[in-house]
Design a protein around this motif. Structure first.
Motif, mmCIF file in Angstrom:
data_model
loop_
_atom_site.group_PDB
_atom_site.id
_atom_site.type_symbol
_atom_site.label_atom_id
_atom_site.label_comp_id
_atom_site.label_asym_id
_atom_site.label_seq_id
_atom_site.Cartn_x
_atom_site.Cartn_y
_atom_site.Cartn_z
ATOM 1 N N ASP A 137 0.949 -1.369 -0.508
ATOM 2 C CA ASP A 137 -0.169 0.090 -0.009
ATOM 3 C C ASP A 137 0.802 1.144 0.269
ATOM 4 O OD1 ASP A 137 -3.352 1.101 0.556
ATOM 5 O OD2 ASP A 137 -1.781 2.027 2.364
ATOM 6 N N ILE B 247 -9.111 -0.806 1.040
ATOM 7 C CA ILE B 247 -10.260 -0.189 2.234
ATOM 8 C C ILE B 247 -9.059 0.859 2.200
ATOM 9 C CG2 ILE B 247 -10.668 -2.181 3.264
ATOM 10 C CD1 ILE B 247 -8.681 -2.738 4.350
ATOM 11 N N SER B 248 -8.526 1.568 1.358
ATOM 12 C CA SER B 248 -7.396 2.470 1.988
ATOM 13 C C SER B 248 -8.016 3.857 1.565
ATOM 14 C CB SER B 248 -5.744 2.483 0.389
ATOM 15 O OG SER B 248 -6.798 2.978 -0.625
ATOM 16 N N ARG B 249 -9.951 3.390 1.199
ATOM 17 C CA ARG B 249 -10.391 5.405 0.641
ATOM 18 C C ARG B 249 -11.698 4.774 1.998
ATOM 19 N NH1 ARG B 249 -10.101 6.484 -5.202
ATOM 20 N NH2 ARG B 249 -8.220 5.341 -6.264
ATOM 21 N N ARG B 250 -12.081 6.509 2.146
ATOM 22 C CA ARG B 250 -12.872 6.691 2.593
ATOM 23 C C ARG B 250 -13.229 6.838 4.423
ATOM 24 N NH1 ARG B 250 -15.130 5.072 -2.002
ATOM 25 N NH2 ARG B 250 -15.409 2.841 -1.288
ATOM 26 N N ARG B 251 -11.961 7.357 4.258
ATOM 27 C CA ARG B 251 -11.670 6.633 6.335
ATOM 28 C C ARG B 251 -11.851 7.504 6.804
ATOM 29 N NH1 ARG B 251 -8.253 1.812 6.516
ATOM 30 N NH2 ARG B 251 -7.241 3.019 7.669
ATOM 31 N N ARG C 71 -12.821 -1.564 7.418
ATOM 32 C CA ARG C 71 -11.847 -0.395 7.419
ATOM 33 C C ARG C 71 -10.892 -0.115 8.576
ATOM 34 N NH1 ARG C 71 -15.725 1.737 4.325
ATOM 35 N NH2 ARG C 71 -14.827 2.373 2.498
ATOM 36 N N SER C 72 -12.543 -0.929 9.722
ATOM 37 C CA SER C 72 -11.312 -0.834 10.673
ATOM 38 C C SER C 72 -10.883 -2.387 11.175
ATOM 39 C CB SER C 72 -12.438 -1.227 11.958
ATOM 40 O OG SER C 72 -13.151 -2.643 11.719
ATOM 41 N N VAL D 271 -10.843 -6.924 0.073
ATOM 42 C CA VAL D 271 -10.483 -5.801 0.314
ATOM 43 C C VAL D 271 -9.206 -5.372 -0.332
ATOM 44 C CG1 VAL D 271 -8.673 -5.582 2.036
ATOM 45 C CG2 VAL D 271 -10.721 -6.766 2.131
#
Length: 449
Positions: free
Chosen positions: A199, A226-230, A270-271, A347
């Motif tokens: 990543d 899961i790298s966006r909307r964090r 994401r968590s 993912v």
């Protein structure tokens, strides 16, 4: 890994812009280990290490940066507690060079370790780069960087984000300046990273300050899905971290990190990796600009990106609750296989393919791989991290790893050599045949379009 005990008289030396570096010999390679490339005050950007006025004795392994232990991951990888030696405030890298004459500068490969941005170190035995350097006649640089609360959470209490990423940029500057004096080609640098390291490699392509510092990117099992909307999750984490004082004892920092991780719960997949890069904070663009940024730099980089066939099986094995589900008669195993397939696509695989296609359609050169090695072997299968025993370390490095228990040494050596050959073929030229496979049933690849 053996410890360095060279004598001053016969120790290998490199005269570099950083200073005179004294290394040590190790079974066909020259090591220059534990070189300080930067210093970093807590919650501050790194400051590049100035040239040394006295010889640099590069004979100790790079210490790890502060982190909490993850017993389940230690067991899977076979990492022993005695390997942990933490250092805050200094950043180190290690260089491994074949101990043989070269007719021209060697390709350089820079290893960015993974570990969900909270775990790992450059010089763990399981990450040993010696076989790669020795077999394939390349120079390999392994980089340590700040982790967790100290490296990958910012935007609160006037604390900057992406500090661990800035550490990597500093390390790349060191490589660019010094690697020619160690026999490497600064115009032929390949970054390769696994998981969070993959990543990071993907995002270093679009980070400010990296132009001209590397030419190729090997992105292994990056959780791009899961790298966006964090942003909301990071904001909640920042609220929990804000009370921590800059000068708090390190033990308190690590305890606070656990609380901050718990604050991320409730944000879905994401968590599962709460710490990470943050868009819109230096050196990264805003999230809505990130695709355009990758398209803009596409012609600057050759990309080799991929995943294993059953990435999330690792996390299933690490979860006692899911393993109990798996053991239910008739329904348990099929249910878990379906869950692994769905989460692996969500993912890892889906966004790896998107990344490669976007890169190719913007004029870049991209290949995609899928690693099948270990598929069907209980309980891990072709899980996340299964590529690491093939690329790094030696059989004795992995002797305590649950991940490859019952894999015989001959198989590991033979299959590993084939995969290392493919990785370095790409690192030398950025080119592979349009499609192919590493047999027997280890890996397949194809050119993105």
């Amino acid at each position: 890994m053996p410890h360095a005990e060279p004598t001053e008289q016969d120790a290998p030396r490199f005269t570099t812009p950083a200073g005179e570096i004294i290394g040590w010999r190790d079974r066909g390679v020259i090591r220059a280990t534990g070189i300080r490339y930067a210093r970093a005050k807590r919650f501050c950007a790194p400051e590049d290490e100035p040239p040394a006025t006295v010889p640099i004795h590069a004979t100790e392994w790079s210490p790890a940066l502060p982190q909490n232990t993850i017993p389940e991951l230690d067991a899977a990888l076979g990492v022993t507690p005695k390997e942990a030696a933490y250092c805050e405030g200094e950043l180190h890298l290690s260089v491994t060079v074949p101990d043989s004459p070269a007719t021209k500068p060697r390709p350089v490969m820079v290893w960015i370790h993974g570990g969900s941005y909270v775990f790992g170190a450059a010089d763990l035995a399981v990450f040993d780069v010696r076989p790669l350097a020795l077999e394939q006649d390349v120079i390999v640089v392994a980089v340590s960087y700040r982790l967790g609360l100290l490296g990958f959470l910012g935007g609160y209490a006037n604390r900057p984000a992406n500090l661990g990423l800035l550490d990597m940029v500093s390390a790349l500057r060191w490589v660019n300046t010094n690697i020619a004096a160690m026999g490497g080609d600064p115009a032929n640098v390949t970054l390769f990273g696994h998981s969070a390291g993959g990543d990071a490699v993907a995002h270093l392509m679009i980070a400010e300050g990296t132009q001209g510092l590397f030419r190729r990117a090997i992105i292994q099992s990056a959780p791009l899905g899961i790298s966006r909307r964090r942003a909301k999750m990071n904001a909640k984490m920042g609220q929990k971290a804000a009370a921590l004082k800059d000068d708090a004892p390190l033990s308190q920092v690590l305890r606070t990190q656990v609380k901050v991780e718990k604050a991320a719960q409730g944000f879905g997949l994401r968590s599962t990796m709460p710490f990470g890069i943050q868009y819109g904070h230096y050196p990264l663009p805003a999230e809505h600009d990130v695709d355009a940024a990758w398209r803009h730099v596409a012609t600057n980089f050759d990309v080799f990106i991929g995943t294993t066939a059953e990435e999330t099986a690792l996390f299933l094995v690490m979860s006692p609750n899911l393993m109990r589900l798996r053991q239910l008669p008739l329904v348990g195993e099929p249910a878990c296989r379906a869950m692994v397939a769905a989460t692996t696509r969500r993912v890892y695989q889906r966004d790896a393919l998107r990344f490669a296609r976007r890169h190719a359609r913007a004029g870049g050169n991209a290949y995609v791989y899928r690693l099948h090695w270990g598929k069907g072997r209980y309980p891990f299968g072709a899980a996340h991290t299964i590529d690491l025993p093939l690329l790094l370390g030696e059989p004795e490095s992995w002797q305590y790893a649950d991940l490859i228990k019952h894999v015989d040494e001959t198989t590991l050596l033979e299959h590993g050599q084939r995969l290392r050959g493919l990785w370095t073929e790409f690192a030398r030229s950025g080119q592979l045949p349009a499609s192919g496979q590493v047999e027997p049933q280890i890996l397949q690849w194809w050119k993105a379009d």
